[in-house]
Write a protein that holds these residues in place. Structure first.
Motif, PDB file in Angstrom:
ATOM      1  N   ASP A 122      18.138 -38.513  -8.270  1.00 12.69           N
ATOM      2  CA  ASP A 122      17.057 -37.551  -8.411  1.00 12.69           C
ATOM      3  C   ASP A 122      16.614 -37.370  -9.998  1.00 12.69           C
ATOM      4  OD1 ASP A 122      17.096 -36.853  -5.571  1.00 12.69           O
ATOM      5  OD2 ASP A 122      19.014 -35.639  -5.918  1.00 12.69           O
ATOM      6  N   ILE A 123      15.590 -36.686 -10.284  1.00 12.25           N
ATOM      7  CA  ILE A 123      15.458 -36.380 -11.586  1.00 12.25           C
ATOM      8  C   ILE A 123      15.223 -34.999 -11.745  1.00 12.25           C
ATOM      9  CG2 ILE A 123      13.716 -36.998 -13.487  1.00 12.25           C
ATOM     10  CD1 ILE A 123      12.800 -39.064 -11.791  1.00 12.25           C
ATOM     11  N   VAL A 124      15.601 -34.453 -13.061  1.00 17.74           N
ATOM     12  CA  VAL A 124      15.377 -32.857 -13.308  1.00 17.74           C
ATOM     13  C   VAL A 124      14.926 -32.786 -14.741  1.00 17.74           C
ATOM     14  CG1 VAL A 124      17.770 -32.720 -14.376  1.00 17.74           C
ATOM     15  CG2 VAL A 124      16.636 -30.658 -13.513  1.00 17.74           C
ATOM     16  N   PHE A 125      14.037 -32.098 -14.992  1.00 20.47           N
ATOM     17  CA  PHE A 125      13.215 -31.694 -16.115  1.00 20.47           C
ATOM     18  C   PHE A 125      13.501 -30.127 -16.547  1.00 20.47           C
ATOM     19  CE2 PHE A 125      11.032 -34.601 -13.541  1.00 20.47           C
ATOM     20  CZ  PHE A 125      10.681 -35.715 -14.296  1.00 20.47           C
ATOM     21  N   SER A 126      14.168 -30.251 -17.770  1.00 16.74           N
ATOM     22  CA  SER A 126      14.690 -28.771 -18.426  1.00 16.74           C
ATOM     23  C   SER A 126      14.026 -28.627 -19.759  1.00 16.74           C
ATOM     24  CB  SER A 126      16.151 -28.907 -18.509  1.00 16.74           C
ATOM     25  OG  SER A 126      16.740 -27.880 -19.018  1.00 16.74           O
ATOM     26  N   ASP A 127      13.776 -27.397 -19.961  1.00 14.30           N
ATOM     27  CA  ASP A 127      13.177 -26.874 -21.272  1.00 14.30           C
ATOM     28  C   ASP A 127      14.313 -27.006 -22.383  1.00 14.30           C
ATOM     29  OD1 ASP A 127      12.681 -24.798 -23.458  1.00 14.30           O
ATOM     30  OD2 ASP A 127      10.755 -24.845 -22.281  1.00 14.30           O
ATOM     31  N   TRP A 128      13.977 -27.428 -23.520  1.00 13.25           N
ATOM     32  CA  TRP A 128      15.019 -27.417 -24.611  1.00 13.25           C
ATOM     33  C   TRP A 128      15.839 -26.510 -24.752  1.00 13.25           C
ATOM     34  CZ3 TRP A 128      16.233 -32.270 -26.458  1.00 13.25           C
ATOM     35  CH2 TRP A 128      16.874 -32.311 -27.743  1.00 13.25           C
ATOM     36  N   LEU A 129      15.200 -25.349 -24.615  1.00  9.56           N
ATOM     37  CA  LEU A 129      15.995 -24.036 -24.909  1.00  9.56           C
ATOM     38  C   LEU A 129      16.608 -23.529 -23.742  1.00  9.56           C
ATOM     39  CD1 LEU A 129      13.882 -22.385 -27.820  1.00  9.56           C
ATOM     40  CD2 LEU A 129      15.760 -24.016 -27.915  1.00  9.56           C
ATOM     41  N   ASN A 130      16.913 -23.804 -22.678  1.00  6.64           N
ATOM     42  CA  ASN A 130      17.230 -23.380 -21.331  1.00  6.64           C
ATOM     43  C   ASN A 130      18.889 -23.031 -21.575  1.00  6.64           C
ATOM     44  OD1 ASN A 130      15.325 -23.125 -19.535  1.00  6.64           O
ATOM     45  ND2 ASN A 130      15.629 -25.100 -18.721  1.00  6.64           N
ATOM     46  N   HIS A 131      19.266 -21.926 -20.811  1.00 11.47           N
ATOM     47  CA  HIS A 131      20.564 -21.448 -21.128  1.00 11.47           C
ATOM     48  C   HIS A 131      21.543 -22.483 -20.747  1.00 11.47           C
ATOM     49  CE1 HIS A 131      24.341 -19.202 -19.918  1.00 11.47           C
ATOM     50  NE2 HIS A 131      23.795 -18.326 -20.992  1.00 11.47           N
ATOM     51  N   ARG A 147      14.702 -33.585 -20.894  1.00 15.81           N
ATOM     52  CA  ARG A 147      14.536 -32.389 -21.686  1.00 15.81           C
ATOM     53  C   ARG A 147      13.094 -32.500 -22.262  1.00 15.81           C
ATOM     54  NH1 ARG A 147      19.703 -30.740 -25.223  1.00 15.81           N
ATOM     55  NH2 ARG A 147      18.564 -28.870 -25.410  1.00 15.81           N
ATOM     56  N   TYR A 148      12.388 -31.441 -22.116  1.00 14.48           N
ATOM     57  CA  TYR A 148      11.002 -31.404 -22.464  1.00 14.48           C
ATOM     58  C   TYR A 148      10.911 -30.156 -23.640  1.00 14.48           C
ATOM     59  CZ  TYR A 148      10.204 -27.528 -19.393  1.00 14.48           C
ATOM     60  OH  TYR A 148      10.394 -26.174 -18.584  1.00 14.48           O
ATOM     61  N   ARG A 149      10.169 -30.748 -24.767  1.00 18.12           N
ATOM     62  CA  ARG A 149      10.001 -29.653 -25.934  1.00 18.12           C
ATOM     63  C   ARG A 149       9.792 -28.248 -25.362  1.00 18.12           C
ATOM     64  NH1 ARG A 149       7.843 -34.487 -28.364  1.00 18.12           N
ATOM     65  NH2 ARG A 149       5.629 -33.786 -27.689  1.00 18.12           N
ATOM     66  N   HIS A 150      10.326 -27.237 -26.151  1.00 17.94           N
ATOM     67  CA  HIS A 150      10.261 -25.837 -25.620  1.00 17.94           C
ATOM     68  C   HIS A 150       8.820 -25.381 -25.385  1.00 17.94           C
ATOM     69  CE1 HIS A 150      11.137 -21.578 -25.152  1.00 17.94           C
ATOM     70  NE2 HIS A 150      10.566 -21.503 -26.246  1.00 17.94           N
ATOM     71  N   ASN A 151       8.617 -24.940 -24.168  1.00 11.91           N
ATOM     72  CA  ASN A 151       7.234 -24.479 -23.850  1.00 11.91           C
ATOM     73  C   ASN A 151       6.049 -25.450 -23.995  1.00 11.91           C
ATOM     74  OD1 ASN A 151       7.655 -22.084 -22.333  1.00 11.91           O
ATOM     75  ND2 ASN A 151       7.560 -20.883 -24.046  1.00 11.91           N
ATOM     76  N   ASP A 152       6.549 -26.909 -24.194  1.00 17.85           N
ATOM     77  CA  ASP A 152       5.360 -27.787 -24.373  1.00 17.85           C
ATOM     78  C   ASP A 152       5.216 -28.429 -23.018  1.00 17.85           C
ATOM     79  OD1 ASP A 152       3.907 -29.991 -25.193  1.00 17.85           O
ATOM     80  OD2 ASP A 152       5.142 -30.344 -26.848  1.00 17.85           O
ATOM     81  N   LEU A 153       4.028 -27.887 -22.376  1.00 19.97           N
ATOM     82  CA  LEU A 153       3.631 -28.414 -20.858  1.00 19.97           C
ATOM     83  C   LEU A 153       3.191 -29.963 -21.177  1.00 19.97           C
ATOM     84  CD1 LEU A 153       2.122 -25.119 -19.449  1.00 19.97           C
ATOM     85  CD2 LEU A 153       4.532 -26.234 -19.271  1.00 19.97           C
ATOM     86  N   ASP A 154       2.569 -30.034 -22.358  1.00 15.22           N
ATOM     87  CA  ASP A 154       1.990 -31.529 -22.399  1.00 15.22           C
ATOM     88  C   ASP A 154       3.004 -32.557 -22.358  1.00 15.22           C
ATOM     89  OD1 ASP A 154      -0.734 -30.583 -22.204  1.00 15.22           O
ATOM     90  OD2 ASP A 154      -0.713 -30.434 -24.716  1.00 15.22           O
ATOM     91  N   HIS A 155       4.168 -32.121 -23.176  1.00 12.41           N
ATOM     92  CA  HIS A 155       5.451 -33.105 -23.166  1.00 12.41           C
ATOM     93  C   HIS A 155       5.836 -33.086 -21.822  1.00 12.41           C
ATOM     94  CE1 HIS A 155       9.573 -34.223 -24.779  1.00 12.41           C
ATOM     95  NE2 HIS A 155       8.763 -35.094 -24.674  1.00 12.41           N
ATOM     96  N   LEU A 156       5.969 -32.061 -21.186  1.00  8.21           N
ATOM     97  CA  LEU A 156       6.577 -32.187 -19.774  1.00  8.21           C
ATOM     98  C   LEU A 156       5.835 -32.938 -18.910  1.00  8.21           C
ATOM     99  CD1 LEU A 156       8.567 -31.048 -17.231  1.00  8.21           C
ATOM    100  CD2 LEU A 156       7.108 -29.068 -17.166  1.00  8.21           C
TER     101      LEU A 156
END
Length: 391
Positions: A122-131, A147-156
């Motif tokens: 499987d694949i997981v996508f996580s915000d860079w600043l997650n706990h 890990r996508y850049r913090h709050n960057d939906l375009d990167h996600l």
């Protein structure tokens, strides 16, 4: 082994990253006695002041008198007292969820939920600043991770486009980021999860009790409860207790109950904690003034710090950092504030990225405006003395 460990500790000390425990001998919500000194508490997660509420204490004591001090076993053995059923029923009604499950802590909840739901294929996508608990759950799952850049939906979205359409995908985010005090772009995340056929998990640890009409959290605040697949949260912050929860459809709860190792192989919560949780869920839905006071305090505190010239990042909530940068200056400011009677803790790497060390203030509805003004005067004084803001 001993020499290696001592070397590591020495290196941490050299980088001003070695942690030491502080002794808290009493607390009444707004004030604590720490290391023998009375201080205004601007460092705890007791956002609504419920940790010291007599009603929670009474409910916890009554549960202990009825069921004893300890649960004595895991929930799947003989630790599943009827208190769990009552608390989970209250939780379902509060969150308007089909099913709910209570865990021992937010850390073990995130660790177990993520590691149970996804694996090597499987694949997981996580915000860079997650706990850290989310990060560790992802590591434990052994899933392919991005890990996508913090709050960057375009990167996600660019990462989602690259992912195999045939693999299961999980997007996971905090709703309020615990070291920065900003919020996730939940509406955009819902759009992307639909577009790319992913599952969305939101950690409401720092928003449960605070946002939403009845304190349900940011997911409900934005009316996205039918769009977010997994809502996780804690009782240990705004609700003033201990433990964590997950809500969702019945299939999810049944699956976690049967596969989640951090649920299966741990002793159940003590009865006193469950009694307090049930009472806290009741109170938090009714006492809207606590939430309103916290919002007013937060807005005022952020504005005043910015007027003074401090860098508070992108905070829009009750979590307000002063970003300093160097470990040494951050520790020095923390110590100076404590000398002035303010409980303020230095947050350093690896909790935050290198070069972004900060003082993290956590506000509470139990504070008064007079206490906030008193604190702001001393924060300004220390900031000027250290050259962090203009004189």
């Amino acid at each position: 082994m001993k020499n290696h460990i001592q070397s590591v500790l020495h290196q941490l000390e050299q980088k001003t990253q070695k942690r030491m425990l502080k002794n808290v001998s009493s607390s009444d919500g707004a004030w604590i006695v720490m290391n023998g000194r009375k201080m205004l508490n601007l460092a705890s997660n007791n956002y609504l002041g419920l940790a010291n509420d007599e009603r929670l204490i009474k409910a916890g004591c009554q549960a202990m008198r009825t069921y004893g001090a300890g649960a004595t076993a895991s929930r799947l053995i003989v630790g599943n007292y009827e208190l769990y059923t009552r608390a989970e029923e209250a939780l379902k009604k509060w969150k308007k969820a089909e099913a709910a499950l209570i865990f021992n802590s937010g850390y073990t909840a995130n660790l177990g939920i993520i590691a149970s739901l996804i694996g090597r294929d499987d694949i997981v996508f996580s915000d860079w600043l997650n706990h850290a608990s989310i990060i560790d759950g992802i590591r434990l799952s052994k899933a392919e991770r991005y890990r996508y850049r913090h709050n960057d939906l375009d990167h996600l979205e660019s990462l989602l486009k690259q992912a195999s359409p045939h693999k299961r995908k999980l997007i996971v985010t905090d709703s309020i980021f615990s070291m920065d005090g900003d919020i996730a772009q939940l509406e955009g995340l819902v759009t992307l999860k639909k577009r790319y056929n992913a599952i969305l998990m939101v950690d409401e640890a720092h928003s449960s009790g605070i946002y939403g009409k009845r304190g349900e959290g940011l997911v409900h605040h934005f009316h996205l409860q039918d769009e977010v697949d997994i809502q996780m949260g804690t009782f240990s912050k705004a609700l003033g207790c201990f433990g964590a929860y997950v809500t969702g459809e019945q299939w999810l709860i049944d699956y976690l109950m049967n596969t989640m190792r951090s649920f299966i192989f741990t002793t159940a919560l003590p009865p006193a904690v469950l009694g307090a949780i049930e009472k806290s869920i009741e109170i938090v839905q009714q006492e809207h003034a606590r939430r309103q006071t916290l919002q007013v305090h937060s807005h005022y505190f952020r504005d005043e710090l910015q007027k003074l010239g401090f860098d508070i990042g992108k905070s829009t909530t009750h979590i307000v950092p002063i970003i300093i940068g160097s470990n040494e200056q951050t520790v020095q400011m923390s110590e100076r504030l404590q000398e002035h009677g303010i409980a303020a803790v230095a947050i350093r790497p690896p909790t935050v990225p290198e070069g972004t060390s900060r003082i993290r203030f956590s506000l509470s509805s139990s504070l008064t405006k007079e206490e906030l003004d008193w604190a702001l005067e001393r924060i300004a004084e220390v900031g000027r003395e250290m050259g962090l803001i203009a004189s």
